[in-house]
Design a protein around this motif. Structure first.
Motif, mmCIF file in Angstrom:
data_model
loop_
_atom_site.group_PDB
_atom_site.id
_atom_site.type_symbol
_atom_site.label_atom_id
_atom_site.label_comp_id
_atom_site.label_asym_id
_atom_site.label_seq_id
_atom_site.Cartn_x
_atom_site.Cartn_y
_atom_site.Cartn_z
ATOM 1 N N ASN A 111 0.863 -1.170 0.000
ATOM 2 C CA ASN A 111 0.000 0.000 0.000
ATOM 3 C C ASN A 111 0.903 1.224 0.000
ATOM 4 O OD1 ASN A 111 -2.854 -1.178 0.645
ATOM 5 N ND2 ASN A 111 -1.506 -2.153 2.142
ATOM 6 N N GLU A 112 0.629 2.174 -0.886
ATOM 7 C CA GLU A 112 1.457 3.371 -0.997
ATOM 8 C C GLU A 112 0.657 4.592 -0.557
ATOM 9 O OE1 GLU A 112 3.398 3.700 -4.795
ATOM 10 O OE2 GLU A 112 3.553 1.513 -4.999
ATOM 11 N N VAL A 113 1.189 5.292 0.437
ATOM 12 C CA VAL A 113 0.484 6.430 1.030
ATOM 13 C C VAL A 113 1.387 7.660 0.975
ATOM 14 C CG1 VAL A 113 -0.704 7.297 3.077
ATOM 15 C CG2 VAL A 113 -0.681 4.828 2.596
ATOM 16 N N PRO A 114 0.967 8.752 0.317
ATOM 17 C CA PRO A 114 1.782 9.975 0.300
ATOM 18 C C PRO A 114 1.860 10.584 1.702
ATOM 19 C CG PRO A 114 0.094 10.000 -1.432
ATOM 20 C CD PRO A 114 -0.248 8.881 -0.508
ATOM 21 N N VAL A 115 3.067 10.970 2.096
ATOM 22 C CA VAL A 115 3.283 11.575 3.415
ATOM 23 C C VAL A 115 4.336 12.677 3.268
ATOM 24 C CG1 VAL A 115 2.629 9.559 4.806
ATOM 25 C CG2 VAL A 115 4.966 9.754 3.938
ATOM 26 N N ARG A 116 4.598 13.386 4.377
ATOM 27 C CA ARG A 116 5.648 14.410 4.390
ATOM 28 C C ARG A 116 6.555 14.158 5.585
ATOM 29 N NH1 ARG A 116 6.387 18.932 1.570
ATOM 30 N NH2 ARG A 116 4.315 18.724 0.616
ATOM 31 N N VAL A 117 7.864 14.378 5.367
ATOM 32 C CA VAL A 117 8.864 14.102 6.398
ATOM 33 C C VAL A 117 9.012 15.308 7.318
ATOM 34 C CG1 VAL A 117 11.268 13.461 6.834
ATOM 35 C CG2 VAL A 117 10.086 12.592 4.798
ATOM 36 N N ALA A 118 9.077 15.025 8.621
ATOM 37 C CA ALA A 118 9.309 16.071 9.622
ATOM 38 C C ALA A 118 10.126 15.462 10.755
ATOM 39 C CB ALA A 118 7.993 16.642 10.154
ATOM 40 N N GLY A 119 11.320 16.017 10.976
ATOM 41 C CA GLY A 119 12.157 15.519 12.070
ATOM 42 C C GLY A 119 12.590 14.083 11.882
ATOM 43 N N GLY A 120 12.808 13.668 10.633
ATOM 44 C CA GLY A 120 13.250 12.304 10.372
ATOM 45 C C GLY A 120 12.172 11.260 10.523
ATOM 46 N N ARG A 121 10.909 11.697 10.578
ATOM 47 C CA ARG A 121 9.800 10.763 10.739
ATOM 48 C C ARG A 121 8.634 11.209 9.855
ATOM 49 N NH1 ARG A 121 10.871 7.538 15.090
ATOM 50 N NH2 ARG A 121 8.731 6.767 15.175
ATOM 51 N N VAL A 122 7.671 10.320 9.688
ATOM 52 C CA VAL A 122 6.446 10.668 8.976
ATOM 53 C C VAL A 122 5.256 10.315 9.860
ATOM 54 C CG1 VAL A 122 7.441 10.344 6.681
ATOM 55 C CG2 VAL A 122 6.340 8.404 7.815
ATOM 56 N N ASP A 123 4.226 11.137 9.780
ATOM 57 C CA ASP A 123 2.995 10.853 10.523
ATOM 58 C C ASP A 123 2.058 10.034 9.657
ATOM 59 O OD1 ASP A 123 3.671 12.156 12.882
ATOM 60 O OD2 ASP A 123 3.043 14.108 12.084
ATOM 61 N N SER A 124 1.405 9.067 10.269
ATOM 62 C CA SER A 124 0.437 8.229 9.574
ATOM 63 C C SER A 124 -0.697 7.897 10.528
ATOM 64 C CB SER A 124 1.102 6.931 9.096
ATOM 65 O OG SER A 124 1.217 6.004 10.160
ATOM 66 N N PRO A 125 -1.811 7.395 10.013
ATOM 67 C CA PRO A 125 -2.890 6.975 10.911
ATOM 68 C C PRO A 125 -2.451 5.905 11.910
ATOM 69 C CG PRO A 125 -3.722 7.209 8.683
ATOM 70 C CD PRO A 125 -2.241 7.353 8.595
ATOM 71 N N PHE A 126 -1.371 5.176 11.590
ATOM 72 C CA PHE A 126 -0.858 4.177 12.531
ATOM 73 C C PHE A 126 0.116 4.776 13.540
ATOM 74 C CE2 PHE A 126 -2.070 1.275 9.009
ATOM 75 C CZ PHE A 126 -2.831 0.369 9.735
#
Length: 386
Positions: A270-285
């Motif tokens: 599954n491919e979900v577009p996200v944005r990087v912040a502080g070396g991490r990405v936010d997701s619903p998980f």
């Protein structure tokens, strides 16, 4: 070396050929190192190979994997001597066989070649097809070696028949026997299983792998099937647009793909577009690591379908882990069920592959949990693998 091989073949007679395939073993070859050094191939304005370098150790089996048109077959044909490189070098056991200044013809390279369509000679018997590459031997010696190899692949009783009476799988075994019987130092195979049905393909892959191990020939196999490459190769070399993207074992490429292209080859994701912040990405998980990606950059969160677990949602129960979702469809695929689940926080449904015993039905409320080891993050690339 040629005289030694001929003398060793003469030690037995035709009557010594083993009658059953399981008692006959393929003769061992002298494995060679196959090296591509910055090989280029240009067709007009199109670069089929763009400075590709690859070293294959003696006796190693390497699968070239990639989409159609990426340069796999071109590289194989250059190794065989069917094509000349535009630049770079090809070496067999450190002997230069192709470069700007040198070109050794195919028949003097000690290379066996098996084509995608088998290329059997329709006017020759099965035995004569197998013996075709043994013209340096006296006729009786060539017959004996061809019979021995036919016995190894279980087709001795067809020796006086012609290729048109054989099934696809039998023709594949004859082509394999013909390629191996001269005991080549290097074996090159161009999509050898593509014309076989699924069941026959599996058995022929196993048989071919056994023969490759017995002969100890250095082998390069072209394929566009990731599972086939994982099954056959000691290493896999992934190609795209005439260059090597990544090489390694099946486990390496599955667990540590270098980019989205390789991840798509080896996993259903599954491919979900996200944005990087502080070396991490936010997701619903939750927050997930995104090593090596710049802050503020766009990225693709890849969640393997087999890395998502489904659990029945119990109404009224508190503290249940994971995300709430609803099963939209369930497709039985034999050893797995492919679910489409509308999950909270996601704009599009997630695809999940689970064991058939999961028993979820369309319309059922579920909880989704993920295995963090089955999550990858890459820069976005519009790359197609088909």
């Amino acid at each position: 070396m040629t005289n030694w091989l001929i003398n060793s073949w003469r030690k037995t007679s035709v009557a010594d050929v083993a009658p059953e395939p399981e008692t006959a073993r393929a003769g061992a070859s002298f494995a060679a190192r196959l090296t591509f050094d910055a090989v280029r191939k240009q067709y007009g304005d199109r670069a089929a190979l763009a400075g590709l370098s690859l070293d294959i150790a003696p006796g190693e089996i390497v699968c070239l994997l990639g989409p159609s048109g990426c340069g796999k077959t071109t590289l194989l044909r250059i190794a065989a001597g069917i094509e000349r490189p535009t630049g770079g070098r090809v070496l067999i056991s450190d002997r230069e066989v192709a470069s700007d200044m040198q070109f050794v013809p195919p028949e003097k390279r000690g290379v066996g070649l098996m084509f995608q369509d088998f290329a059997l000679f329709p006017h020759l018997t099965i035995l004569d097809n197998v013996a075709f590459g043994l013209k340096a031997l006296p006729r009786e010696d060539a017959r004996r070696e061809a019979l021995r190899m036919l016995s190894r692949v279980g087709l001795t009783h067809y020796r006086d028949q012609y290729p048109h009476i054989l099934s696809g799988g039998q023709q594949q075994r004859v082509a394999l026997a013909r390629a191996i019987v001269p005991r080549p130092a290097v074996m090159l195979m161009d999509e050898p299983f593509s014309g076989l049905d699924v069941q026959l393909r599996d058995s022929m892959q196993e048989e071919t792998l056994r023969l490759m191990r017995e002969t100890r020939a250095t082998s390069m196999i072209v394929t566009h099937h990731p599972e086939e490459a994982m099954r056959l190769g000691d290493r896999i070399a992934v190609m795209r647009d005439g260059v090597l993207v990544q090489t390694g074992s099946a486990r390496d490429l599955y667990q540590r793909p270098v980019d989205l292209f390789v991840a798509r080859l080896f996993s259903e994701i599954n491919e979900v577009p996200v944005r990087v912040a502080g070396g991490r990405v936010d997701s619903p998980f939750g927050s997930l690591p995104a090593p090596g990606l710049a802050d503020g950059s766009e990225a693709i969160l890849c969640i393997r379908q087999r890395g998502v677990g489904l659990e029945a949602h119990v109404n009224g129960a508190k503290g249940q882990p994971g995300l709430r979702g609803v099963v939209r469809s369930a497709k039985f695929l034999g050893d797995a069920v492919r679910y489409e689940v509308a999950a909270e926080g996601f704009d599009r449904p997630l695809n999940v592959r689970a064991a058939p015993g999961a028993g979820q039905e369309p319309g059922q409320e579920v909880r989704l949990v993920i295995d963090p080891d089955q999550v990858l993050v890459f820069p976005p690339k519009d790359v197609k693998t088909t």
